[in-house]
Scaffold this motif. Sequence first.
Motif, mmCIF file in Angstrom:
data_model
loop_
_atom_site.group_PDB
_atom_site.id
_atom_site.type_symbol
_atom_site.label_atom_id
_atom_site.label_comp_id
_atom_site.label_asym_id
_atom_site.label_seq_id
_atom_site.Cartn_x
_atom_site.Cartn_y
_atom_site.Cartn_z
ATOM 1 N N UNK A 270 0.829 -1.210 0.000
ATOM 2 C CA UNK A 270 0.000 0.000 0.000
ATOM 3 C C UNK A 270 0.860 1.256 0.000
ATOM 4 N N UNK A 271 1.914 1.259 0.819
ATOM 5 C CA UNK A 271 2.824 2.413 0.880
ATOM 6 C C UNK A 271 3.508 2.623 -0.465
ATOM 7 N N UNK A 272 3.970 1.540 -1.087
ATOM 8 C CA UNK A 272 4.611 1.638 -2.407
ATOM 9 C C UNK A 272 3.652 2.234 -3.431
ATOM 10 N N UNK A 273 2.400 1.740 -3.443
ATOM 11 C CA UNK A 273 1.432 2.234 -4.411
ATOM 12 C C UNK A 273 1.153 3.715 -4.215
ATOM 13 N N UNK A 274 1.073 4.135 -2.956
ATOM 14 C CA UNK A 274 0.804 5.548 -2.686
ATOM 15 C C UNK A 274 1.974 6.432 -3.097
ATOM 16 N N UNK A 275 3.179 6.018 -2.761
ATOM 17 C CA UNK A 275 4.376 6.792 -3.126
ATOM 18 C C UNK A 275 4.458 6.971 -4.647
ATOM 19 N N UNK A 276 4.111 5.926 -5.396
ATOM 20 C CA UNK A 276 4.236 5.965 -6.856
ATOM 21 C C UNK A 276 3.009 6.560 -7.562
ATOM 22 N N UNK A 277 1.955 6.839 -6.804
ATOM 23 C CA UNK A 277 0.728 7.327 -7.428
ATOM 24 C C UNK A 277 0.803 8.829 -7.699
ATOM 25 N N UNK A 278 -0.015 9.253 -8.635
ATOM 26 C CA UNK A 278 -0.160 10.681 -8.914
ATOM 27 C C UNK A 278 -1.155 11.254 -7.915
ATOM 28 N N UNK A 279 -0.733 12.265 -7.176
ATOM 29 C CA UNK A 279 -1.594 12.798 -6.128
ATOM 30 C C UNK A 279 -2.796 13.538 -6.711
ATOM 31 N N UNK A 280 -3.970 13.189 -6.198
ATOM 32 C CA UNK A 280 -5.199 13.894 -6.552
ATOM 33 C C UNK A 280 -5.879 14.286 -5.247
ATOM 34 N N UNK A 281 -6.252 15.554 -5.093
ATOM 35 C CA UNK A 281 -6.880 16.013 -3.842
ATOM 36 C C UNK A 281 -8.033 15.106 -3.444
ATOM 37 N N UNK A 282 -8.063 14.718 -2.176
ATOM 38 C CA UNK A 282 -9.070 13.775 -1.665
ATOM 39 C C UNK A 282 -10.424 14.441 -1.542
ATOM 40 N N UNK A 283 -11.463 13.718 -1.958
ATOM 41 C CA UNK A 283 -12.837 14.165 -1.770
ATOM 42 C C UNK A 283 -13.520 13.199 -0.821
ATOM 43 N N UNK A 284 -13.863 13.706 0.354
ATOM 44 C CA UNK A 284 -14.456 12.849 1.378
ATOM 45 C C UNK A 284 -15.929 12.617 1.086
ATOM 46 N N UNK A 285 -16.255 11.418 0.628
ATOM 47 C CA UNK A 285 -17.638 11.107 0.280
ATOM 48 C C UNK A 285 -17.909 9.639 0.535
ATOM 49 N N UNK A 286 -19.103 9.356 0.995
ATOM 50 C CA UNK A 286 -19.502 7.969 1.220
ATOM 51 C C UNK A 286 -20.295 7.443 0.030
ATOM 52 N N UNK A 287 -20.423 8.272 -0.988
ATOM 53 C CA UNK A 287 -21.163 7.846 -2.171
ATOM 54 C C UNK A 287 -20.372 6.789 -2.928
ATOM 55 N N UNK A 288 -21.045 6.071 -3.780
ATOM 56 C CA UNK A 288 -20.445 4.948 -4.495
ATOM 57 C C UNK A 288 -19.329 5.402 -5.427
ATOM 58 N N UNK A 289 -18.143 4.827 -5.258
ATOM 59 C CA UNK A 289 -17.012 5.071 -6.151
ATOM 60 C C UNK A 289 -16.543 3.706 -6.607
ATOM 61 N N UNK A 290 -16.496 3.479 -7.922
ATOM 62 C CA UNK A 290 -16.236 2.134 -8.404
ATOM 63 C C UNK A 290 -14.795 1.695 -8.222
ATOM 64 N N UNK A 291 -13.835 2.619 -8.210
ATOM 65 C CA UNK A 291 -12.444 2.251 -7.984
ATOM 66 C C UNK A 291 -11.916 3.088 -6.823
ATOM 67 N N UNK A 292 -11.718 2.469 -5.690
ATOM 68 C CA UNK A 292 -11.231 3.160 -4.499
ATOM 69 C C UNK A 292 -9.874 2.585 -4.130
ATOM 70 N N UNK A 293 -8.786 3.347 -4.287
ATOM 71 C CA UNK A 293 -7.456 2.792 -4.020
ATOM 72 C C UNK A 293 -7.258 2.463 -2.554
ATOM 73 N N UNK A 294 -6.392 1.479 -2.303
ATOM 74 C CA UNK A 294 -6.108 1.060 -0.932
ATOM 75 C C UNK A 294 -5.535 2.205 -0.105
ATOM 76 N N UNK A 295 -4.842 3.129 -0.783
ATOM 77 C CA UNK A 295 -4.149 4.209 -0.089
ATOM 78 C C UNK A 295 -5.001 5.475 0.036
ATOM 79 N N UNK A 296 -6.302 5.352 -0.145
ATOM 80 C CA UNK A 296 -7.192 6.506 -0.066
ATOM 81 C C UNK A 296 -7.038 7.236 1.269
ATOM 82 N N UNK A 297 -6.822 6.498 2.365
ATOM 83 C CA UNK A 297 -6.680 7.125 3.685
ATOM 84 C C UNK A 297 -5.415 7.969 3.776
#
Length: 461
Positions: free
Chosen positions: A317-344
């Motif tokens: 999870x840490x590796x995936x987050x470090x290598x990911x392109x950062x996108x500002x987090x949107x806090x929502x409980x609505x349905x999202x079809x792809x939720x990365x493990x590193x969302x937190x």
Amino acid sequence: MLSKEMFFEMYSLGREDDKWDFKKELNISKKEEFYEFIKDLLAFTNSGGGYLILGIENQTNEIVGISNKIDEADLGQRIEATLGYSIDVKVLYFEHEIGGKVIQLGLIYIKGSEKIRVSSKDFTSQKGEIIQSNIIYVRRNTRSIRANGEELERLMSQIIRKEDYKFKESDVKIIERNKSFIHLHHRLSDFLKDKYEFTALNFADKLQQVYFHQTRYNKLEFATLIGFETDKIDDYFDGRVLPKLEHILRANVLFDLPIDFFFKPSYWNLRTTVWKDPVINYCIVNKLTNKVELFRYKDEGKFFYEVFVELGKALNTFREWINSEYKPHKDSDELIFISPKYDFLDKAVSKLPTEKVEWFKKFLSTQHYKTLELAGAVERKFKDNGFLPYEEILDTLLGYNEEFICRIINESISEITIKNDNVEVKFHFFEEVLELIARGREYNTSLVLLELNEAKHIIEE
């Protein structure tokens, strides 16, 4: 056809079954609940079909009713949008009076499929992975769970008997991948749990470990030295026949193996149970905040297994987050079809400007270069081998010497706690991201110890 009578016929048995599941509510607008529903859907359709009985309190099996209804057409569209194909689902709602109060109850029927159904994508929530891509789920002991070897054989036999469906190349790949996964998964988990049973298949695994570890003899010469009958060499290597005591003793002497090598866990590099090494054992136990609980823990092997599994998952999870392109987090409980493990982790750094996030990631990459170097192995190795990413990381880690394994444990794990027979593991890199702190570190190889510098908060005043 669905009916009120069918609902109460199943409910009257007072228990869940492989063919039906009690649910208090089903809210498909919340991603975690929807992903769990999709997992149940795949498991039921791969197991001949089944029912979800709505309006039942899971813990007490008490009828409590539901607060919202799901439109059958809308449900079908969401299923197809998520999986890329449709699964036949029928929905029934009806009123029921209980204690002078009228409540709503529901029944969902999931039809069994004539094909093996899997998801092509991973689906996760903040609690972790719910559905893994290309993994076959079935119903077993009232749970939706990954199919074992016996269940895979049953699924294939059912499909073949229908005679109206021919396996596509993609189907064969999925089945073979699941078979390979099951074998490799059990070998890795049994090794980490210090669990072993002497069988023809396990002897074959051991035999291949020894054969590939040595370089002097070809397969025929190797088998002849051990004393295998020429016409049964492949049977021994494939796990179809048990060896004689003479074969085991010869192998022990010829290849300088421990006398009990064929009767205890080992890994592909002939390594025996890793946590039984005194220094590795110390590095793990020393992280325990409540060491006395280890005396009360029911299964010592399970404890160390869970620590290593949590380590592998955290590193990935840490590796995936470090290598990911950062996108500002949107806090929502609505349905999202792809939720990365590193969302937190994205959520934790959402207070920072993008430039600061990129700087923070580079800083962490430098400080945790050893752990990321290990985790990066999952990208360099051949992926289509049945291992999940965290297992690939553990497989790679077990190939290193004891000193390196201790270093990864010390640099990654901050503390371990046992609570009610559950093992909770905290990690330095997650804590640093969640608390938005930057701190340097040095690893003292002579003391086998991680030395941390003073932490500094990176939020700009």
